[in-house]
Design an enzyme around this catalytic site. Sequence first.
Site, PDB file in Angstrom:
ATOM      1  N   HIS A 348       0.803  -1.231   0.000  1.00 34.89           N
ATOM      2  CA  HIS A 348       0.000   0.000   0.000  1.00 34.89           C
ATOM      3  C   HIS A 348       0.826   1.266   0.000  1.00 34.89           C
ATOM      4  O   HIS A 348       0.269   2.353   0.165  1.00 34.89           O
ATOM      5  CB  HIS A 348      -0.910   0.051   1.218  1.00 34.89           C
ATOM      6  N   LYS A 534      -8.711  13.209   4.755  1.00 35.83           N
ATOM      7  CA  LYS A 534      -7.731  12.129   4.718  1.00 35.83           C
ATOM      8  C   LYS A 534      -6.739  12.374   5.836  1.00 35.83           C
ATOM      9  O   LYS A 534      -6.763  13.443   6.446  1.00 35.83           O
ATOM     10  CB  LYS A 534      -7.005  12.092   3.368  1.00 35.83           C
ATOM     11  N   ARG A 535      -5.881  11.398   6.121  1.00 34.15           N
ATOM     12  CA  ARG A 535      -4.875  11.638   7.149  1.00 34.15           C
ATOM     13  C   ARG A 535      -4.039  12.865   6.806  1.00 34.15           C
ATOM     14  O   ARG A 535      -3.837  13.178   5.633  1.00 34.15           O
ATOM     15  CB  ARG A 535      -3.980  10.402   7.313  1.00 34.15           C
ATOM     16  N   LYS A 540       0.368  14.407   1.092  1.00 37.39           N
ATOM     17  CA  LYS A 540      -1.011  14.599   0.629  1.00 37.39           C
ATOM     18  C   LYS A 540      -1.299  16.076   0.331  1.00 37.39           C
ATOM     19  O   LYS A 540      -2.307  16.413  -0.278  1.00 37.39           O
ATOM     20  CB  LYS A 540      -2.003  14.067   1.661  1.00 37.39           C
ATOM     21  N   THR A 642      -8.844   6.379  -1.730  1.00 37.38           N
ATOM     22  CA  THR A 642     -10.180   5.802  -1.853  1.00 37.38           C
ATOM     23  C   THR A 642     -11.261   6.845  -1.565  1.00 37.38           C
ATOM     24  O   THR A 642     -12.399   6.685  -2.012  1.00 37.38           O
ATOM     25  CB  THR A 642     -10.361   4.589  -0.907  1.00 37.38           C
ATOM     26  N   LYS A 646     -15.120   7.551  -3.243  1.00 36.81           N
ATOM     27  CA  LYS A 646     -16.360   7.806  -2.489  1.00 36.81           C
ATOM     28  C   LYS A 646     -16.963   9.140  -2.917  1.00 36.81           C
ATOM     29  O   LYS A 646     -18.176   9.270  -3.101  1.00 36.81           O
ATOM     30  CB  LYS A 646     -16.064   7.815  -0.982  1.00 36.81           C
TER      31      LYS A 646
HETATM   32  C1  26Y Z   1       4.046   0.479   9.646  1.00 34.68           C
HETATM   33  C2  26Y Z   1       2.944   1.324  10.151  1.00 34.68           C
HETATM   34  C3  26Y Z   1       3.410   2.631  10.732  1.00 34.68           C
HETATM   35  C4  26Y Z   1       1.866   1.598   9.137  1.00 34.68           C
HETATM   36  C5  26Y Z   1       0.569   1.556   9.556  1.00 34.68           C
HETATM   37  C6  26Y Z   1      -0.452   1.842   8.683  1.00 34.68           C
HETATM   38  C7  26Y Z   1       2.153   1.905   7.814  1.00 34.68           C
HETATM   39  C8  26Y Z   1       1.121   2.184   6.929  1.00 34.68           C
HETATM   40  C9  26Y Z   1      -0.199   2.151   7.372  1.00 34.68           C
HETATM   41  C10 26Y Z   1      -1.319   2.490   6.497  1.00 34.68           C
HETATM   42  C11 26Y Z   1      -1.182   2.879   5.253  1.00 34.68           C
HETATM   43  C12 26Y Z   1      -2.329   3.290   4.434  1.00 34.68           C
HETATM   44  O1  26Y Z   1      -3.424   3.518   4.918  1.00 34.68           O
HETATM   45  N1  26Y Z   1      -2.113   3.394   3.121  1.00 34.68           N
HETATM   46  C13 26Y Z   1      -3.162   3.796   2.208  1.00 34.68           C
HETATM   47  O2  26Y Z   1      -3.799   2.627   1.732  1.00 34.68           O
HETATM   48  C14 26Y Z   1      -4.932   2.939   0.941  1.00 34.68           C
HETATM   49  C15 26Y Z   1      -5.614   1.643   0.580  1.00 34.68           C
HETATM   50  O3  26Y Z   1      -4.843   0.933  -0.340  1.00 34.68           O
HETATM   51  C16 26Y Z   1      -4.520   3.727  -0.287  1.00 34.68           C
HETATM   52  O4  26Y Z   1      -5.683   4.108  -0.986  1.00 34.68           O
HETATM   53  C17 26Y Z   1      -3.736   4.973   0.113  1.00 34.68           C
HETATM   54  O5  26Y Z   1      -3.233   5.604  -1.046  1.00 34.68           O
HETATM   55  C18 26Y Z   1      -2.587   4.577   1.030  1.00 34.68           C
HETATM   56  O6  26Y Z   1      -1.937   5.741   1.513  1.00 34.68           O
END
Ligand code: 26Y
Length: 798
Positions: A348, A534-535, A540, A642, A646
């Site tokens: 991701h 979004k976060r 971003k 995403t 939406k």
């Molecule tokens: C390792 C830890 C700190 C960690 C925890 C959560 C690293 C990453 C994440 C979450 C990442 C995330 O939410 N990524 C997002 O995933 C979405 C679904 O695929 C994408 O649409 C989005 O672009 C992406 O930033």
Amino acid sequence: MAFNVQEFKKEYTKKFEELFAYGYDEGSTTERFIALGDLVRGLYTEEWKSTVEDYIADQSKQVYYFSMEFLPGRMLKSNLLNLGILDCVREGMQELGLDFDEVARGEVDPALGNGGLGRLASCFMDSIASTGLAGHGNGIRYRYGLFQQKFVNGYQIELPENWLRNRNVWEVRKENKAVIVRFGGQVNLAADEDGKMTVRYENTRNILAVPYDTAQVGYKNGVINNLRLWSAEIPYGEEANFSTVEERDDVMRITEVLYPDDSNYEGRLLRVKQEYFFSSAGIQSIIRYFKKLKLDWNQFPEKTAIHINDTHPTLAIPELMRILLDEEGLGWDQAWEITKKTISYTNHTILQEAMERWPEGMIAELLPRIYQIIAEINRRHIEKKIPIYGNELAYRTAIIDQGQIKMANLAIIGSHSVNGVAQLHTDILMAETLHDFFVMYPQKFNNKTNGITQRRWVQIANEALTDLLDDTIGAEWKKNPLEIRLLKAFREDEEVLEALETVKLKNKQRFADYVLKTMGIEIDPTAIFDVQIKRMHAYKRQLLNVMHILDRYLQLKDDPSLDFPKRVFIFGAKAAPSYYYAKEIIKLINAIADLINNDSTIGDKIKIVFVENYGVSLAELIIPAADISEQISLAGKEASGTSNMKLMSNGAITMATLDGANVEIRDNVGDENIFVFGLKSEEVQSYYRNGNYHAYDIYEKNPRVKRVLNMLVDGSIPGIEQEGRDIFDSLVKFNDEYFLLKDFDSYIAAQYSADRIYADRGKWNRMALMNIANSGPFSSDYTIRRYADEIWKIKPKS
Ligand code: 26Y
């Protein structure tokens, strides 16, 4: 589900009294919700049980979606919708004199995730059940979810999210399905009487993993799957081997709280404990299920697919190996083939700072047997690849490198499929980020563009639009989201276009009411609602949005008679508590909101609303009210996005860089129905490669940029001395890592063309219609179908 209003009323009244020993008319909103939820759960338990029994009887292949995060949102309406009794229950509640929507808001929204990755997992759970697939979630039942966000003097404050404070009506504790997860201790390899190697663990710390199951109800198809979330508890009997109270408390902490970070990896011991805990518990429970089928181990991959959502559950790979080798007595080669055939992995992110790596010593101490297995996987990988690819490439793909264990490398080597989440993202993975692996395993790589469930994001969140669609094109789109394209035929139909505008206005009014009530800010529902939710993260580029606001403000100050439509800039974003810069941006936006919202000289032309505590429930309120969808990350950085999907499904028009799934949205709606601006991904790559980006030159040469940025440091925005300076420096002095200055002009130009078109209501409404009509392909039902066909090899129940 056969059920009528009269029956419902009787059952509800009875249920309420059973639970609380007084009448529902005396109950609180929470109690009214609990009674309703409890009743609804009772309605589907029979089907829940029979779904599992059918799976066992048919020996159908099961897929398990391992994810550290799930963001399901409130479940009452989605369960009722999928059971087909939403209208009936709504009517019944009304007849009982209760406000159904208010009762629904009595449910706590479980924030067991950070953002996109967690919400995707939940959209997938809905689509897996709704497309009739045998698929289940596996994750962690965090005692505390993602922090609650409050603003105090414009600063983000984090409060604990005690989501279990009331009863969770949906979950079922399954103590008889608990398993033991072992940490620490020593491993001894010894030969048994027959000369076979056996593995013994000594002095381990044993933790009881107790599953809490939540039904995942399919849309009107009788399928009810399972989301299994594990909770860490102290084992009883001889498994309880803690010597100190501290040790025992340590156990309880494992599932205490969600890591509130989505892109900055930290090598925290507790996090890896969480990762192993739910991976091991999940694998053990899958193996127990498989054994009921009494099949040969080689058939395991024919009956089981395990998907890991990013690298967080990667320890499922060595854990599956461990059980096959040590407990089931298989040889290495057989166990390895089975493991690879079973596991698949989604990436991701391409942000280096989010890539998980663990110190070798830490894993060796915490999980000695798992460490041995990882080391052996690594050794065999290198040994096998050197003769084919040479030393250099073989070592570049090593799992263990300079004392670190690289989880992505383990995930790729130990699985049969690696996918990105939008075409551009997958292309970048193959060409850059994971290129070495692409050379070795081209057949493993594939794209699966993300999707969303329109059941929640349209049917539940936007009832007014749902009714309009039903009246205009019939209800087929609810079962087959692609059918929403029928709406295209109405793009010149003024009646439909006006009805669409009315729907939007109604949703904007609903949000405006919320804003007035909770924030005391009055916003005009006829203004453009410009939404970025979004976060909070530098890549971003919420800051680019801010630069546009400041520029617009300055233009208005220069000439208050400037004629453009009113705009309300709406933000929703949490920052990781340790992400200092992101928190500074939050403070900046709040300070600008204070300044501009209270400046009477600009006559309400600009308003800024930064909602507190953005999450799934707020998204359901904001998204239907949006006119513009801000998707403005630096090209090449956002894996997919995403919220973009939406928002388009609800008729917002995307303001986009060609990043992530925005590219595919553009391809679907056509250039005339989207605002595209900014550098392309290749251009960004080329700047990075050649090191020829100079933010300071832009600052010096572009007077508009200069004026906007100077506002950060010249005192014109009260209360941001430190933040303004830090942000200014990051852009001007430290060369603007995400190229905001470079994209500024084209962004402003795109925003002005949005103004012009918005003034032409017919044209804007047509664009909105075309976005809705082209949103079908972004249904997660199709995404899931592709995962099922191409990766998991599983077929829907007929
Ligand atoms: C390792 C830890 C700190 C960690 C925890 C959560 C690293 C990453 C994440 C979450 C990442 C995330 O939410 N990524 C997002 O995933 C979405 C679904 O695929 C994408 O649409 C989005 O672009 C992406 O930033």
